[in-house]
Motif scaffolding. Structure first.
Motif, PDB file in Angstrom:
ATOM      1  N   ALA A  24       5.457   2.536   7.885  1.00 34.28           N
ATOM      2  CA  ALA A  24       4.012   2.736   7.777  1.00 34.28           C
ATOM      3  C   ALA A  24       3.455   2.223   6.447  1.00 34.28           C
ATOM      4  O   ALA A  24       2.509   1.425   6.443  1.00 34.28           O
ATOM      5  CB  ALA A  24       3.673   4.211   7.987  1.00 34.28           C
ATOM      6  N   PRO A  25       3.992   2.634   5.287  1.00 38.00           N
ATOM      7  CA  PRO A  25       3.443   2.107   4.037  1.00 38.00           C
ATOM      8  C   PRO A  25       3.657   0.605   3.884  1.00 38.00           C
ATOM      9  O   PRO A  25       2.825  -0.076   3.278  1.00 38.00           O
ATOM     10  CB  PRO A  25       4.196   2.893   2.958  1.00 38.00           C
ATOM     11  CG  PRO A  25       5.424   3.394   3.621  1.00 38.00           C
ATOM     12  CD  PRO A  25       5.026   3.659   5.032  1.00 38.00           C
ATOM     13  N   THR A  26       4.759   0.080   4.431  1.00 37.70           N
ATOM     14  CA  THR A  26       4.973  -1.365   4.370  1.00 37.70           C
ATOM     15  C   THR A  26       3.835  -2.098   5.070  1.00 37.70           C
ATOM     16  O   THR A  26       3.268  -3.067   4.549  1.00 37.70           O
ATOM     17  CB  THR A  26       6.308  -1.748   5.029  1.00 37.70           C
ATOM     18  OG1 THR A  26       7.380  -1.120   4.328  1.00 37.70           O
ATOM     19  CG2 THR A  26       6.513  -3.251   4.994  1.00 37.70           C
ATOM     20  N   ILE A  27       3.489  -1.638   6.258  1.00 38.33           N
ATOM     21  CA  ILE A  27       2.413  -2.278   7.022  1.00 38.33           C
ATOM     22  C   ILE A  27       1.077  -2.097   6.316  1.00 38.33           C
ATOM     23  O   ILE A  27       0.245  -3.014   6.285  1.00 38.33           O
ATOM     24  CB  ILE A  27       2.371  -1.697   8.448  1.00 38.33           C
ATOM     25  CG1 ILE A  27       3.660  -2.070   9.196  1.00 38.33           C
ATOM     26  CG2 ILE A  27       1.159  -2.207   9.209  1.00 38.33           C
ATOM     27  CD1 ILE A  27       3.814  -1.399  10.538  1.00 38.33           C
ATOM     28  N   VAL A  28       0.864  -0.933   5.719  1.00 38.42           N
ATOM     29  CA  VAL A  28      -0.399  -0.678   5.013  1.00 38.42           C
ATOM     30  C   VAL A  28      -0.541  -1.610   3.814  1.00 38.42           C
ATOM     31  O   VAL A  28      -1.589  -2.243   3.608  1.00 38.42           O
ATOM     32  CB  VAL A  28      -0.478   0.797   4.570  1.00 38.42           C
ATOM     33  CG1 VAL A  28      -1.631   1.000   3.589  1.00 38.42           C
ATOM     34  CG2 VAL A  28      -0.663   1.702   5.779  1.00 38.42           C
ATOM     35  N   TYR A  29       0.497  -1.716   2.987  1.00 37.12           N
ATOM     36  CA  TYR A  29       0.442  -2.610   1.829  1.00 37.12           C
ATOM     37  C   TYR A  29       0.256  -4.061   2.262  1.00 37.12           C
ATOM     38  O   TYR A  29      -0.515  -4.817   1.642  1.00 37.12           O
ATOM     39  CB  TYR A  29       1.725  -2.498   1.004  1.00 37.12           C
ATOM     40  CG  TYR A  29       1.853  -1.225   0.217  1.00 37.12           C
ATOM     41  CD1 TYR A  29       0.847  -0.803  -0.641  1.00 37.12           C
ATOM     42  CD2 TYR A  29       3.003  -0.437   0.308  1.00 37.12           C
ATOM     43  CE1 TYR A  29       0.979   0.366  -1.380  1.00 37.12           C
ATOM     44  CE2 TYR A  29       3.140   0.734  -0.418  1.00 37.12           C
ATOM     45  CZ  TYR A  29       2.124   1.127  -1.256  1.00 37.12           C
ATOM     46  OH  TYR A  29       2.250   2.281  -1.971  1.00 37.12           O
ATOM     47  N   ALA A  30       0.974  -4.470   3.310  1.00 38.96           N
ATOM     48  CA  ALA A  30       0.845  -5.845   3.792  1.00 38.96           C
ATOM     49  C   ALA A  30      -0.564  -6.107   4.308  1.00 38.96           C
ATOM     50  O   ALA A  30      -1.152  -7.164   4.037  1.00 38.96           O
ATOM     51  CB  ALA A  30       1.878  -6.115   4.892  1.00 38.96           C
ATOM     52  N   ALA A  31      -1.122  -5.152   5.037  1.00 38.04           N
ATOM     53  CA  ALA A  31      -2.480  -5.315   5.562  1.00 38.04           C
ATOM     54  C   ALA A  31      -3.491  -5.454   4.431  1.00 38.04           C
ATOM     55  O   ALA A  31      -4.432  -6.260   4.515  1.00 38.04           O
ATOM     56  CB  ALA A  31      -2.838  -4.124   6.453  1.00 38.04           C
ATOM     57  N   HIS A  32      -3.285  -4.684   3.367  1.00 37.95           N
ATOM     58  CA  HIS A  32      -4.206  -4.784   2.236  1.00 37.95           C
ATOM     59  C   HIS A  32      -4.131  -6.158   1.590  1.00 37.95           C
ATOM     60  O   HIS A  32      -5.165  -6.792   1.320  1.00 37.95           O
ATOM     61  CB  HIS A  32      -3.883  -3.716   1.183  1.00 37.95           C
ATOM     62  CG  HIS A  32      -4.661  -3.892  -0.082  1.00 37.95           C
ATOM     63  ND1 HIS A  32      -4.142  -4.551  -1.178  1.00 37.95           N
ATOM     64  CD2 HIS A  32      -5.928  -3.527  -0.421  1.00 37.95           C
ATOM     65  CE1 HIS A  32      -5.051  -4.568  -2.138  1.00 37.95           C
ATOM     66  NE2 HIS A  32      -6.124  -3.954  -1.706  1.00 37.95           N
ATOM     67  N   GLY A  33      -2.910  -6.635   1.324  1.00 34.56           N
ATOM     68  CA  GLY A  33      -2.763  -7.936   0.685  1.00 34.56           C
ATOM     69  C   GLY A  33      -3.341  -9.066   1.514  1.00 34.56           C
ATOM     70  O   GLY A  33      -4.020  -9.966   0.991  1.00 34.56           O
ATOM     71  N   VAL A  34      -3.091  -9.048   2.811  1.00 38.33           N
ATOM     72  CA  VAL A  34      -3.615 -10.090   3.690  1.00 38.33           C
ATOM     73  C   VAL A  34      -5.131  -9.985   3.792  1.00 38.33           C
ATOM     74  O   VAL A  34      -5.843 -11.000   3.774  1.00 38.33           O
ATOM     75  CB  VAL A  34      -2.969  -9.989   5.091  1.00 38.33           C
ATOM     76  CG1 VAL A  34      -3.653 -10.937   6.069  1.00 38.33           C
ATOM     77  CG2 VAL A  34      -1.480 -10.310   5.007  1.00 38.33           C
ATOM     78  N   ALA A  35      -5.656  -8.760   3.879  1.00 37.88           N
ATOM     79  CA  ALA A  35      -7.106  -8.578   3.991  1.00 37.88           C
ATOM     80  C   ALA A  35      -7.828  -9.084   2.749  1.00 37.88           C
ATOM     81  O   ALA A  35      -8.876  -9.736   2.854  1.00 37.88           O
ATOM     82  CB  ALA A  35      -7.432  -7.102   4.225  1.00 37.88           C
ATOM     83  N   ILE A  36      -7.276  -8.795   1.578  1.00 36.33           N
ATOM     84  CA  ILE A  36      -7.894  -9.268   0.334  1.00 36.33           C
ATOM     85  C   ILE A  36      -7.999 -10.784   0.341  1.00 36.33           C
ATOM     86  O   ILE A  36      -9.021 -11.367  -0.030  1.00 36.33           O
ATOM     87  CB  ILE A  36      -7.080  -8.786  -0.887  1.00 36.33           C
ATOM     88  CG1 ILE A  36      -7.363  -7.311  -1.169  1.00 36.33           C
ATOM     89  CG2 ILE A  36      -7.398  -9.615  -2.123  1.00 36.33           C
ATOM     90  CD1 ILE A  36      -8.751  -7.031  -1.709  1.00 36.33           C
ATOM     91  N   GLU A  37      -6.931 -11.460   0.768  1.00 36.72           N
ATOM     92  CA  GLU A  37      -6.946 -12.920   0.808  1.00 36.72           C
ATOM     93  C   GLU A  37      -7.867 -13.445   1.891  1.00 36.72           C
ATOM     94  O   GLU A  37      -8.683 -14.331   1.670  1.00 36.72           O
ATOM     95  CB  GLU A  37      -5.516 -13.433   1.044  1.00 36.72           C
ATOM     96  CG  GLU A  37      -4.552 -13.193  -0.093  1.00 36.72           C
ATOM     97  CD  GLU A  37      -4.750 -14.172  -1.233  1.00 36.72           C
ATOM     98  OE1 GLU A  37      -5.540 -15.129  -1.063  1.00 36.72           O
ATOM     99  OE2 GLU A  37      -4.128 -13.999  -2.281  1.00 36.72           O
ATOM    100  N   LEU A  38      -7.747 -12.892   3.088  1.00 30.20           N
ATOM    101  CA  LEU A  38      -8.472 -13.431   4.230  1.00 30.20           C
ATOM    102  C   LEU A  38      -9.964 -13.171   4.136  1.00 30.20           C
ATOM    103  O   LEU A  38     -10.780 -14.070   4.353  1.00 30.20           O
ATOM    104  CB  LEU A  38      -7.918 -12.822   5.523  1.00 30.20           C
ATOM    105  CG  LEU A  38      -8.407 -13.433   6.837  1.00 30.20           C
ATOM    106  CD1 LEU A  38      -8.063 -14.910   6.887  1.00 30.20           C
ATOM    107  CD2 LEU A  38      -7.797 -12.700   8.020  1.00 30.20           C
ATOM    108  N   VAL A  39     -10.343 -11.941   3.805  1.00 33.59           N
ATOM    109  CA  VAL A  39     -11.775 -11.607   3.724  1.00 33.59           C
ATOM    110  C   VAL A  39     -12.443 -12.410   2.619  1.00 33.59           C
ATOM    111  O   VAL A  39     -13.609 -12.810   2.747  1.00 33.59           O
ATOM    112  CB  VAL A  39     -11.957 -10.091   3.497  1.00 33.59           C
ATOM    113  CG1 VAL A  39     -13.438  -9.751   3.309  1.00 33.59           C
ATOM    114  CG2 VAL A  39     -11.395  -9.314   4.677  1.00 33.59           C
ATOM    115  N   SER A  40     -11.711 -12.683   1.534  1.00 36.70           N
ATOM    116  CA  SER A  40     -12.283 -13.444   0.429  1.00 36.70           C
ATOM    117  C   SER A  40     -12.729 -14.828   0.875  1.00 36.70           C
ATOM    118  O   SER A  40     -13.734 -15.366   0.383  1.00 36.70           O
ATOM    119  CB  SER A  40     -11.263 -13.578  -0.703  1.00 36.70           C
ATOM    120  OG  SER A  40     -10.910 -12.325  -1.201  1.00 36.70           O
TER     121      SER A  40
END
Length: 393
Positions: free
Chosen positions: A360-376
């Motif tokens: 669960a935390p692995t997926i959460v951290y990965a989602a945050h990192g990808v979201a920061i890049e993608l949304v930017s």
């Protein structure tokens, strides 16, 4: 040594031996981060070697095999019939050749433009942090929660991901409205939007590997160890402050010391930075432990079913305040990662308590990192792309 770790302190929490083990774990984190940074500097001077297509294909093939292993772990969870270690090794060797060919075909013309270092550095960090987590687990006599979540756990993980992605999007949009980006805390440059293959290889894969290492160390090892003596609320709150505070210290301390250490010989500089970083993360540990004790001292609050969420949320809010204070001292207005990453750390801690799984935390951290890049890419420019380099990750 394991027996001594089980002695309780007078208030029922872990004793100095156990906190000493966590401090040693954090010292190992410092060494890993310094080693990765040194390796990154060395690899930049040898870009040609690691940009060889065959090397990049081999590196991503290893990642693909690990991904297949994760898929099998989800499939085999809860089943009585599963492959043993020898059979898994045989299956992995049999699949290696097919995976290599598949990756070679998938990369195609993209391979010459992708360096193996993109995946080797976060992969090496994940392995090193995993070794630290396993070593701590053996010393502290605890089991790392590496099994996949249950059905309800996957639902909780999905909700956690939605919260993190929404927070990242809102933070970037809000920061943009306030005049971000700020060159002093983030690096940015306009370029064409990456194609799907490049985005997966250069962002999704390395971000996921880094997320795995962070989750294993903090949520798998430290949070599980603290939970043996503290409530779920205290464990989640402690890890929220500890994980974020350690990253903040690792990012800020070398920068703060660099003006004074400029004329100092390299060998002495490394020793001073290492000592300062270890002192900083141990100080963060002491503050996080005090925060956890505070929650357990508040009996009515700790007994509430929402206590875990409140403790992690308050810890994330405190982390945001500290980072904005740090940015103010540095003369900067900050960036969206200062708001979104503390939330991601808190959500990851809550998800760990809800699922009792490091997935669960692995997926959460990965989602945050990808979201920061993608949304930017889409918030900051309609035609170009802005690549954000979070200083706290």
């Amino acid at each position: 040594m394991s027996g001594s770790l089980h002695r309780r302190s007078p208030d029922g929490g872990p004793d100095l031996h156990e906190y000493g083990a966590i401090a040693a774990l954090l010292a190992g984190l410092v060494l890993v981060r310094l080693g990765i940074n040194a390796s990154a500097s060395a690899l930049r001077a040898k870009t040609g070697l690691f940009a060889v297509p065959i090397v990049a294909i081999a590196a991503y093939s290893l990642v693909a095999l690990a991904g297949l292993g994760a898929v099998y772990a989800v499939y085999a969870a809860g089943r009585e019939e599963r492959l043993d270690g020898f059979e898994l090794a045989e299956a992995g060797l049999a699949a290696a050749a097919f995976v290599f060919v598949a990756v070679y075909v998938a990369l195609g013309p993209t391979a010459p433009d992708i360096s193996a270092a993109t995946v080797l550095l976060p992969g090496g960090s994940a392995i090193a942090l995993g070794v630290l987590a396993v070593g701590y687990a053996r010393v502290a006599d605890l089991d790392l929660p590496v099994s996949p979540p249950t059905r309800d756990g996957w639902i909780a993980t999905g909700l956690a991901v939605a919260v993190v992605v929404a927070t990242a999007a809102l933070a970037i949009a809000g920061a943009r409205a306030l005049g971000w980006p700020d060159r002093s805390l983030v690096m940015f440059g306009y370029r064409p939007l990456p194609d799907a293959t490049s985005f997966v290889l250069t962002t999704v894969v390395p971000v996921t590997l880094s997320a795995l290492g962070t989750a294993l160390l903090f949520n798998g090892a430290v949070q599980t160890g603290i939970r043996r003596h503290r409530s779920s609320a205290a464990a989640a709150g402690t890890v929220t402050l500890l994980a974020f505070g350690a990253d903040l210290a690792l990012a800020v301390v070398p920068v703060a010391l660099s003006p004074a250490l400029g004329p100092v010989p390299t060998a002495v500089r490394w020793v001073v930075v290492l000592a300062a970083l270890v002192l900083a993360v141990v100080t963060v540990l002491a503050a996080a432990v005090a925060y956890g004790r505070l929650w357990d001292a508040q009996t009515p609050i700790s007994g509430d079913t929402r206590a875990t969420l409140v403790a992690a949320g308050a810890g994330a809010a405190l982390a945001v305040a500290v980072t904005f204070a740090t940015a103010a001292l540095a003369g900067s207005s900050g960036g969206p990662v200062m708001v979104s990453y503390p939330v991601a750390v808190g959500v990851a801690a809550v998800a760990t308590e809800r699922t009792r799984s490091v997935w669960a935390p692995t997926i959460v951290y990965a989602a945050h990192g990808v979201a920061i890049e993608l949304v930017s890419h889409y918030v900051l420019s309609g035609e170009g792309a802005v690549t954000v380099v979070p200083s706290l990750l």
